[in-house]
Design a protein around this motif. Structure first.
Motif, PDB file in Angstrom:
ATOM      1  N   ALA A  85     -13.002   2.924  -9.523  1.00 41.17           N
ATOM      2  CA  ALA A  85     -13.748   2.014  -8.657  1.00 41.17           C
ATOM      3  C   ALA A  85     -12.802   1.252  -7.746  1.00 41.17           C
ATOM      4  O   ALA A  85     -11.625   1.071  -8.043  1.00 41.17           O
ATOM      5  N   GLY A  86     -13.353   0.780  -6.623  1.00 41.82           N
ATOM      6  CA  GLY A  86     -12.581  -0.041  -5.707  1.00 41.82           C
ATOM      7  C   GLY A  86     -11.766   0.767  -4.720  1.00 41.82           C
ATOM      8  O   GLY A  86     -11.758   1.990  -4.740  1.00 41.82           O
ATOM      9  N   CYS A  87     -11.091   0.056  -3.840  1.00 40.65           N
ATOM     10  CA  CYS A  87     -10.238   0.660  -2.818  1.00 40.65           C
ATOM     11  C   CYS A  87      -8.781   0.553  -3.276  1.00 40.65           C
ATOM     12  O   CYS A  87      -8.312  -0.534  -3.603  1.00 40.65           O
ATOM     13  N   MET A  88      -8.080   1.662  -3.303  1.00 39.93           N
ATOM     14  CA  MET A  88      -6.690   1.678  -3.772  1.00 39.93           C
ATOM     15  C   MET A  88      -5.820   0.707  -2.980  1.00 39.93           C
ATOM     16  O   MET A  88      -4.983  -0.002  -3.551  1.00 39.93           O
ATOM     17  N   ALA A  89      -6.023   0.642  -1.674  1.00 35.56           N
ATOM     18  CA  ALA A  89      -5.192  -0.230  -0.838  1.00 35.56           C
ATOM     19  C   ALA A  89      -5.521  -1.704  -1.063  1.00 35.56           C
ATOM     20  O   ALA A  89      -4.640  -2.559  -1.005  1.00 35.56           O
ATOM     21  N   VAL A  90      -6.791  -2.010  -1.313  1.00 31.82           N
ATOM     22  CA  VAL A  90      -7.182  -3.398  -1.573  1.00 31.82           C
ATOM     23  C   VAL A  90      -6.707  -3.830  -2.950  1.00 31.82           C
ATOM     24  O   VAL A  90      -6.157  -4.917  -3.121  1.00 31.82           O
ATOM     25  N   LEU A  91      -6.900  -2.979  -3.945  1.00 33.82           N
ATOM     26  CA  LEU A  91      -6.480  -3.324  -5.300  1.00 33.82           C
ATOM     27  C   LEU A  91      -4.968  -3.525  -5.354  1.00 33.82           C
ATOM     28  O   LEU A  91      -4.470  -4.320  -6.151  1.00 33.82           O
ATOM     29  N   GLY A  92      -4.255  -2.818  -4.480  1.00 38.05           N
ATOM     30  CA  GLY A  92      -2.811  -2.983  -4.420  1.00 38.05           C
ATOM     31  C   GLY A  92      -2.396  -4.371  -3.975  1.00 38.05           C
ATOM     32  O   GLY A  92      -1.277  -4.809  -4.226  1.00 38.05           O
ATOM     33  N   ALA A  93      -3.316  -5.091  -3.339  1.00 36.30           N
ATOM     34  CA  ALA A  93      -2.991  -6.431  -2.849  1.00 36.30           C
ATOM     35  C   ALA A  93      -2.778  -7.417  -3.985  1.00 36.30           C
ATOM     36  O   ALA A  93      -2.118  -8.440  -3.808  1.00 36.30           O
ATOM     37  N   VAL A  94      -3.339  -7.118  -5.155  1.00 39.38           N
ATOM     38  CA  VAL A  94      -3.227  -8.060  -6.269  1.00 39.38           C
ATOM     39  C   VAL A  94      -2.163  -7.636  -7.269  1.00 39.38           C
ATOM     40  O   VAL A  94      -2.029  -8.232  -8.329  1.00 39.38           O
ATOM     41  N   ARG A 147       5.264  -2.979   1.793  1.00 41.39           N
ATOM     42  CA  ARG A 147       5.133  -2.898   3.250  1.00 41.39           C
ATOM     43  C   ARG A 147       4.097  -1.845   3.645  1.00 41.39           C
ATOM     44  O   ARG A 147       3.264  -2.070   4.523  1.00 41.39           O
ATOM     45  N   ALA A 148       4.136  -0.690   2.981  1.00 46.60           N
ATOM     46  CA  ALA A 148       3.229   0.403   3.325  1.00 46.60           C
ATOM     47  C   ALA A 148       1.777   0.052   3.023  1.00 46.60           C
ATOM     48  O   ALA A 148       0.878   0.319   3.820  1.00 46.60           O
ATOM     49  N   VAL A 149       1.543  -0.564   1.853  1.00 45.39           N
ATOM     50  CA  VAL A 149       0.170  -0.904   1.474  1.00 45.39           C
ATOM     51  C   VAL A 149      -0.358  -2.037   2.353  1.00 45.39           C
ATOM     52  O   VAL A 149      -1.533  -2.041   2.747  1.00 45.39           O
ATOM     53  N   LYS A 150       0.510  -2.980   2.691  1.00 44.56           N
ATOM     54  CA  LYS A 150       0.097  -4.055   3.592  1.00 44.56           C
ATOM     55  C   LYS A 150      -0.283  -3.491   4.953  1.00 44.56           C
ATOM     56  O   LYS A 150      -1.244  -3.949   5.589  1.00 44.56           O
ATOM     57  N   LYS A 151       0.440  -2.467   5.413  1.00 43.14           N
ATOM     58  CA  LYS A 151       0.129  -1.854   6.703  1.00 43.14           C
ATOM     59  C   LYS A 151      -1.253  -1.204   6.682  1.00 43.14           C
ATOM     60  O   LYS A 151      -1.996  -1.261   7.668  1.00 43.14           O
ATOM     61  N   VAL A 152      -1.619  -0.591   5.565  1.00 39.96           N
ATOM     62  CA  VAL A 152      -2.950   0.009   5.459  1.00 39.96           C
ATOM     63  C   VAL A 152      -4.015  -1.064   5.643  1.00 39.96           C
ATOM     64  O   VAL A 152      -4.985  -0.887   6.394  1.00 39.96           O
TER      65      VAL A 152
END
Length: 200
Positions: A104-113, A123-128
């Motif tokens: 569930a959820g978005c991989m790039a959003v979940l990476g924010a936490v 840097r890469a995930v923030k760019k997404v």
């Protein structure tokens, strides 16, 4: 003479790595976990991707192309920006809850936490996520140019509002929110769309 070893299926291995990283995060996914999920030995992983860090970077790019685009491409659909944003929100409500094949959820959003990131991955995930904001900003800016939204509309604030709703829906999906519940959030977000009637 021994037969040649089975050819390494990079795409299949990358898909498996993406799902594991998506589910567990970067730090919690060990190389043993990754090798098991990918069905290959570590020398093959290192030969193909060089490092766990490089593997994650390839996995997040794979995620953007395979999982992210079917959602975010909906933003460009619709005769108006409002329709485009609604398409995005409702597609997110449909796809973010856990399915049989994906977490569930978005991989790039979940990476924010996440609290443990190598600099290159952060840097890469923030760019997404920045690209998500940029896509919203461009669609809303076009709406101002087309007269759909007032020239006084705070495009930056409105873009961040809808991205915040999308990100919140992702976290709620991770916590078990259903499609119907997320549809309700999407509807509430669209009810906040600025009212503007062009004159003349």
């Amino acid at each position: 003479m021994a037969g040649r070893p089975r050819e390494f299926d990079r795409e299949a291995a990358l898909e498996a790595a993406m799902l594991l990283f998506w589910r567990k995060g970067y730090a919690a996914a060990s190389m043993n976990d990754l090798c098991e999920a990918m069905g290959v030995r570590s020398p093959s992983v290192y030969a193909a991707f060089e490092s766990k860090e490089a593997l994650y970077l390839a996995a997040i790019e794979h995620y953007v192309q395979i999982e992210g685009r079917p959602v975010w491409d909906r933003l460009a659909e619709g005769a108006t920006a409002r329709e485009g944003v609604a398409n995005l929100m409702h597609r997110a409500a449909e796809i973010l809850p856990k399915s049989r094949s994906a977490p569930a959820g978005c991989m790039a959003v979940l990476g924010a936490v996440s609290d443990e990131w190598p600099v290159s991955i952060a840097r890469a995930v923030k760019k997404v996520r920045s690209d998500m904001l940029g896509n919203l900003h461009a669609r809303l800016q076009a709406a101002v140019a087309d007269g759909e939204l007032s020239a006084t509309t705070d495009i930056e604030a409105l873009s961040r509002f809808y991205l915040s709703v999308y990100q919140g829906m992702s976290i709620q999906a991770k916590d078990g929110a259903t499609q119907a519940e997320l549809e309700g959030a999407a509807d509430a977000a669209m009810a906040a769309w600025p009212q503007f009637r062009r004159t003349g």
